[in-house]
Design a protein around this motif. Structure first.
Motif, PDB file in Angstrom:
ATOM      1  N   LEU A 135      -1.871   4.125  12.286  1.00 22.28           N
ATOM      2  CA  LEU A 135      -1.302   2.985  11.916  1.00 22.28           C
ATOM      3  C   LEU A 135      -1.854   2.158  10.765  1.00 22.28           C
ATOM      4  O   LEU A 135      -3.190   1.779  10.775  1.00 22.28           O
ATOM      5  CB  LEU A 135      -1.248   1.930  13.342  1.00 22.28           C
ATOM      6  CG  LEU A 135      -0.738   0.621  13.160  1.00 22.28           C
ATOM      7  CD1 LEU A 135       0.770   0.836  13.135  1.00 22.28           C
ATOM      8  CD2 LEU A 135      -1.060  -0.101  14.453  1.00 22.28           C
ATOM      9  N   VAL A 136      -1.017   1.986   9.776  1.00 17.86           N
ATOM     10  CA  VAL A 136      -1.472   1.068   8.642  1.00 17.86           C
ATOM     11  C   VAL A 136      -0.966  -0.268   8.728  1.00 17.86           C
ATOM     12  O   VAL A 136       0.305  -0.596   9.016  1.00 17.86           O
ATOM     13  CB  VAL A 136      -1.015   1.673   7.295  1.00 17.86           C
ATOM     14  CG1 VAL A 136      -1.636   0.737   6.088  1.00 17.86           C
ATOM     15  CG2 VAL A 136      -1.820   3.027   7.230  1.00 17.86           C
ATOM     16  N   THR A 137      -1.877  -1.266   8.654  1.00 13.60           N
ATOM     17  CA  THR A 137      -1.400  -2.654   8.568  1.00 13.60           C
ATOM     18  C   THR A 137      -1.899  -3.583   7.490  1.00 13.60           C
ATOM     19  O   THR A 137      -3.234  -3.434   7.041  1.00 13.60           O
ATOM     20  CB  THR A 137      -1.678  -3.350   9.989  1.00 13.60           C
ATOM     21  OG1 THR A 137      -1.316  -4.769  10.088  1.00 13.60           O
ATOM     22  CG2 THR A 137      -3.058  -3.403  10.346  1.00 13.60           C
ATOM     23  N   ASP A 138      -1.203  -4.654   6.992  1.00 15.48           N
ATOM     24  CA  ASP A 138      -1.870  -5.469   5.884  1.00 15.48           C
ATOM     25  C   ASP A 138      -2.013  -6.658   6.705  1.00 15.48           C
ATOM     26  O   ASP A 138      -2.127  -7.802   5.878  1.00 15.48           O
ATOM     27  CB  ASP A 138      -0.758  -5.322   4.960  1.00 15.48           C
ATOM     28  CG  ASP A 138       0.512  -6.341   5.323  1.00 15.48           C
ATOM     29  OD1 ASP A 138       0.732  -6.751   6.476  1.00 15.48           O
ATOM     30  OD2 ASP A 138       1.439  -6.403   4.212  1.00 15.48           O
ATOM     31  N   GLY A 139      -2.100  -6.813   8.043  1.00 14.38           N
ATOM     32  CA  GLY A 139      -2.262  -8.100   8.645  1.00 14.38           C
ATOM     33  C   GLY A 139      -1.108  -8.423   9.609  1.00 14.38           C
ATOM     34  O   GLY A 139      -0.724  -7.821  10.629  1.00 14.38           O
ATOM     35  N   ASN A 141       2.276  -8.852   8.426  1.00 16.57           N
ATOM     36  CA  ASN A 141       3.670  -8.460   7.939  1.00 16.57           C
ATOM     37  C   ASN A 141       3.924  -6.927   7.992  1.00 16.57           C
ATOM     38  O   ASN A 141       4.857  -6.507   8.765  1.00 16.57           O
ATOM     39  CB  ASN A 141       3.754  -8.954   6.347  1.00 16.57           C
ATOM     40  CG  ASN A 141       3.666 -10.564   6.100  1.00 16.57           C
ATOM     41  OD1 ASN A 141       4.230 -11.108   7.008  1.00 16.57           O
ATOM     42  ND2 ASN A 141       3.077 -10.889   5.376  1.00 16.57           N
ATOM     43  N   GLY A 142       3.373  -6.258   7.064  1.00 16.01           N
ATOM     44  CA  GLY A 142       3.584  -4.984   7.328  1.00 16.01           C
ATOM     45  C   GLY A 142       2.830  -3.998   8.120  1.00 16.01           C
ATOM     46  O   GLY A 142       1.527  -3.839   8.213  1.00 16.01           O
ATOM     47  N   TRP A 143       3.381  -3.233   9.229  1.00 14.78           N
ATOM     48  CA  TRP A 143       2.835  -2.440   9.947  1.00 14.78           C
ATOM     49  C   TRP A 143       3.599  -1.077   9.786  1.00 14.78           C
ATOM     50  O   TRP A 143       4.870  -1.182  10.159  1.00 14.78           O
ATOM     51  CB  TRP A 143       2.628  -3.141  11.542  1.00 14.78           C
ATOM     52  CG  TRP A 143       2.260  -4.125  11.747  1.00 14.78           C
ATOM     53  CD1 TRP A 143       2.058  -5.187  11.119  1.00 14.78           C
ATOM     54  CD2 TRP A 143       1.246  -4.269  13.021  1.00 14.78           C
ATOM     55  NE1 TRP A 143       1.090  -6.218  11.840  1.00 14.78           N
ATOM     56  CE2 TRP A 143       0.864  -5.505  13.029  1.00 14.78           C
ATOM     57  CE3 TRP A 143       0.799  -3.513  14.165  1.00 14.78           C
ATOM     58  CZ2 TRP A 143      -0.236  -6.186  13.998  1.00 14.78           C
ATOM     59  CZ3 TRP A 143       0.100  -3.969  14.940  1.00 14.78           C
ATOM     60  CH2 TRP A 143      -0.547  -5.138  15.047  1.00 14.78           C
ATOM     61  N   ALA A 144       3.109   0.003   9.770  1.00 14.19           N
ATOM     62  CA  ALA A 144       3.701   1.210   9.627  1.00 14.19           C
ATOM     63  C   ALA A 144       2.788   2.447  10.061  1.00 14.19           C
ATOM     64  O   ALA A 144       1.502   2.408   9.933  1.00 14.19           O
ATOM     65  CB  ALA A 144       4.064   1.408   8.154  1.00 14.19           C
ATOM     66  N   PHE A 145       3.581   3.346  10.556  1.00 14.53           N
ATOM     67  CA  PHE A 145       2.916   4.600  11.078  1.00 14.53           C
ATOM     68  C   PHE A 145       2.966   5.754   9.877  1.00 14.53           C
ATOM     69  O   PHE A 145       4.068   5.803   9.379  1.00 14.53           O
ATOM     70  CB  PHE A 145       3.546   5.238  12.156  1.00 14.53           C
ATOM     71  CG  PHE A 145       3.156   4.519  13.398  1.00 14.53           C
ATOM     72  CD1 PHE A 145       2.009   4.466  14.009  1.00 14.53           C
ATOM     73  CD2 PHE A 145       4.219   3.878  14.202  1.00 14.53           C
ATOM     74  CE1 PHE A 145       1.653   3.955  15.303  1.00 14.53           C
ATOM     75  CE2 PHE A 145       3.707   3.179  15.540  1.00 14.53           C
ATOM     76  CZ  PHE A 145       2.683   3.254  15.856  1.00 14.53           C
ATOM     77  N   ILE A 146       1.848   6.391   9.488  1.00 13.74           N
ATOM     78  CA  ILE A 146       2.036   7.313   8.657  1.00 13.74           C
ATOM     79  C   ILE A 146       1.601   8.744   9.064  1.00 13.74           C
ATOM     80  O   ILE A 146       1.460   8.784  10.385  1.00 13.74           O
ATOM     81  CB  ILE A 146       0.927   6.952   7.550  1.00 13.74           C
ATOM     82  CG1 ILE A 146      -0.607   6.728   8.233  1.00 13.74           C
ATOM     83  CG2 ILE A 146       1.206   5.767   6.681  1.00 13.74           C
ATOM     84  CD1 ILE A 146      -1.914   6.606   7.321  1.00 13.74           C
ATOM     85  N   ASP A 147       1.461   9.615   8.294  1.00 14.71           N
ATOM     86  CA  ASP A 147       1.144  11.243   8.858  1.00 14.71           C
ATOM     87  C   ASP A 147       2.111  11.533   9.653  1.00 14.71           C
ATOM     88  O   ASP A 147       1.812  11.955  10.741  1.00 14.71           O
ATOM     89  CB  ASP A 147      -0.273  11.079   9.418  1.00 14.71           C
ATOM     90  CG  ASP A 147      -1.440  10.803   8.459  1.00 14.71           C
ATOM     91  OD1 ASP A 147      -1.142  11.166   7.079  1.00 14.71           O
ATOM     92  OD2 ASP A 147      -2.709  10.883   8.690  1.00 14.71           O
ATOM     93  N   TRP A 148       3.199  11.952   9.493  1.00 10.69           N
ATOM     94  CA  TRP A 148       4.328  12.420   9.993  1.00 10.69           C
ATOM     95  C   TRP A 148       4.266  13.837  10.062  1.00 10.69           C
ATOM     96  O   TRP A 148       5.600  14.422  10.645  1.00 10.69           O
ATOM     97  CB  TRP A 148       5.610  11.859   9.465  1.00 10.69           C
ATOM     98  CG  TRP A 148       5.750  10.314   9.977  1.00 10.69           C
ATOM     99  CD1 TRP A 148       5.126   9.337   9.072  1.00 10.69           C
ATOM    100  CD2 TRP A 148       6.475   9.605  10.859  1.00 10.69           C
ATOM    101  NE1 TRP A 148       5.394   7.753   9.513  1.00 10.69           N
ATOM    102  CE2 TRP A 148       6.391   8.242  10.679  1.00 10.69           C
ATOM    103  CE3 TRP A 148       7.343  10.329  11.731  1.00 10.69           C
ATOM    104  CZ2 TRP A 148       6.685   7.430  11.566  1.00 10.69           C
ATOM    105  CZ3 TRP A 148       7.933   9.210  12.810  1.00 10.69           C
ATOM    106  CH2 TRP A 148       7.600   8.041  12.670  1.00 10.69           C
TER     107      TRP A 148
END
Length: 259
Positions: A135-139, A141-148
């Motif tokens: 899970l990558v987040t910039d605080g 606003n942006g939350w995203a799952f990586i490594d698919w």
């Protein structure tokens, strides 16, 4: 303006060898599963799910190219970002949004998946590794799952059980064991929207999902498969086994929390 083509190695996760950033893109080693994974990510983007990188093809070195997701990986140094229950609930809703978005995905007829752990159920193509290290987040606003790259047929609950172990977390380790684990489990289940039958099915699955990871690492070590054999040698297998035992010993507590 000339785009910087300098390669910057990216770390994080347990299998990130060869992953680099070039400008606003990420390059990763491709495999037989890459076309199917790119079809999945394209579908998610097309239906409006933005919490995943977008595939941009294959570069001249045969690496897959994805959009770079800005922010920081939550595990291990930024776990405080999902500490507040409202942020834990946000993770659960993000998982639900992915599962709803993938519902209409039809894999290519020649799809090949990198199936590491045999899943229970196959009604969707599941991420299979929804965890704080992906899970990558910039605080805010942006939350995203990586490594698919280990996405493969599975079930919603199989993904949910794995996510709960990591994000609640349900951990036997003294540094991560929580007195409020049952309450956080309830927060996740409520935010995801599990119905009564799913809650009953989830409780025993929590331990089985953790044991499946232990068994996968054990068997990979026996075969010498990397990087999994190294992870076993580093103690990851024991950690999954201890977590499974911790989870199984408290099934009644989880069941009560989910009533």
């Amino acid at each position: 303006m000339h785009q910087d083509d300098t390669e910057h190695p990216l770390s994080g996760g347990n299998a990130s060898a060869g992953v680099v950033r070039i400008g606003d893109t990420v390059r990763r080693p491709a495999g037989p599963w890459t076309p199917a994974v790119h079809a999945l990510l394209t579908h998610l983007h097309d239906v409006g799910f933005r919490a995943a990188p977008r595939p941009l093809g294959i570069d001249e070195q045969g690496r897959e190219v994805l959009t770079f997701v800005p922010g920081e990986v939550v595990w291990p140094h930024r776990f405080a970002l999902v500490e507040p229950v409202e942020h834990l609930a946000r993770v659960a809703r993000l998982v639900r949004e992915f599962h709803d978005a993938v519902q209409g995905f039809t894999p290519p007829p020649d799809a090949r998946w990198q199936t590491l752990v045999p899943a229970e159920g196959a009604e969707i193509v599941a991420h299979q590794d929804l965890a704080p290290w992906n899970l990558v987040t910039d605080g805010e606003n942006g939350w995203a799952f990586i490594d698919w790259d280990t996405a493969a047929p599975g079930s919603r609950l199989w993904d949910v059980a794995y996510a709960i172990r990591g994000f609640v977390p349900l951990s036997a380790h003294p540094d991560w064991r929580r007195t409020d684990a049952a309450a956080r489990l309830r927060v996740f289940a409520d935010a995801y929207g599990l119905d009564e039958a799913e809650r009953r099915e989830l409780v025993p699955m929590l331990g089985r999902r953790a044991r499946a990871m232990h068994d996968f690492l054990r068997d990979s070590r026996a075969r010498g498969d990397q990087p999994w054999a190294t992870l076993w040698d580093e103690g990851h297998g024991n950690a999954w086994r201890e977590d499974a035992e911790y989870i199984e010993a408290r099934e009644e507590s989880w069941a009560q929390a989910l009533l």
